[in-house]
Scaffold this motif. Sequence first.
Motif, PDB file in Angstrom:
ATOM      1  N   GLU A  34       0.819  -1.222   0.000  1.00 16.42           N
ATOM      2  CA  GLU A  34       0.000   0.000   0.000  1.00 16.42           C
ATOM      3  C   GLU A  34       0.849   1.267   0.000  1.00 16.42           C
ATOM      4  O   GLU A  34       0.518   2.244  -0.674  1.00 16.42           O
ATOM      5  N   LYS A  35       1.946   1.271   0.750  1.00 17.80           N
ATOM      6  CA  LYS A  35       2.821   2.439   0.770  1.00 17.80           C
ATOM      7  C   LYS A  35       3.436   2.676  -0.610  1.00 17.80           C
ATOM      8  O   LYS A  35       3.522   3.811  -1.088  1.00 17.80           O
TER       9      LYS A  35
ATOM     10  N   GLN B  18       2.869   5.877  -3.387  1.00 16.75           N
ATOM     11  CA  GLN B  18       3.933   6.598  -4.095  1.00 16.75           C
ATOM     12  C   GLN B  18       3.672   6.617  -5.600  1.00 16.75           C
ATOM     13  O   GLN B  18       3.924   7.614  -6.273  1.00 16.75           O
TER      14      GLN B  18
END
Length: 196
Positions: A39-40, A44
């Motif tokens: 998810e991170k 981005q």
Amino acid sequence: MLEWNGDELALDISLLEQVRAARINFSDRVCAASASADEKHLAQLRSEPTYLMAEFLYSMKVFGISTAEDIERFADLHNDYVVSLTRDPAKLQRLGLSQDRALASMFTADTKPRLIQNWADKSGAIDQSNLARFLVAVMSSETCRKTLIDFEMAGFMQRTRSPYGTMVVWSTGKIEEIFGEMLRNLRLSLQELKIL
């Protein structure tokens, strides 16, 4: 003066809606195509630097920059652009660039041969710092580096350390395809709505 009602305004709003939908669709397709579902990482990939990097890589492909001679001419054009920027302090300020940062992005007798050699060794291969030089007007070197790491995780770029200790990158072609399809679909939808 802009008129705030009527048919022209309706067309403007339709254009805005289409552009916004195209950008959302681009981000959705980039995330769907990513090799990483973290998810991170996906957050981005939804950021502006992803769009700007994709636009740059797409433009290089569209303009046929494929040989060492092509990249050398492109570097010369970049240097000419930087010189023009240094003669226009107001434009430098609008871009958020200092004179020193702009000048540091030029290809010199030290950096240009490496650019050409990497490209000659593998078409599309470019030293990460040289790619940041080309993108100086839209992102910092650090943002460029982080975006390339995100692209590698997504499967859009390959990165390898050269014998000289530099990081060489090249596109897998996926991000250019996604960007190109987004543009094509946007143009066709605008034609259908008779905005173009």
